[in-house]
Design a protein around this motif. Sequence first.
Motif: not given
Length: 122
Positions: A16-23, A72-87
């Motif tokens: 949920y938190v990651c969704d908020k950051i990505q959005l 929120v960490q700097a570049n968090a959205a990019a890190g989340i995207l990368k991890a979610r794509r890999t998963q």
Amino acid sequence: MDFNNTQAIYLQIADYVCDKIQLKVWKEDEKIPSVRELAVMLEVNPNTVMRSYEYLQNQEIIYTKRGMGYFVQANAAAGILKARRTQFISEDLPQLYKKMQLLNIAVTDLQTGYEQFINQKN
């Protein structure tokens, strides 16, 4: 928030938190809700939210400023995207391929359906 039985609640809160950051609802270096605030919002025990925040800190998605809260960490959205794509590629796609094979669905059928989905969203 409706929780499912297939994943631990603290991980669902982390998603949920990651969704908020990505959005971009919660932006880089921006303060996020406190443990208690999020617990009230999601109607869960504050200890569960704390566990989620600790998990996200270990993943370098959020950080804490002593006495000020979580950010929120700097570049968090990019890190989340990368991890979610890999998963998705390593876990979800193999299951999709198996179902496609069992149901005799061609890749072209999937492509057509995906294009229709994208056109409906626009």
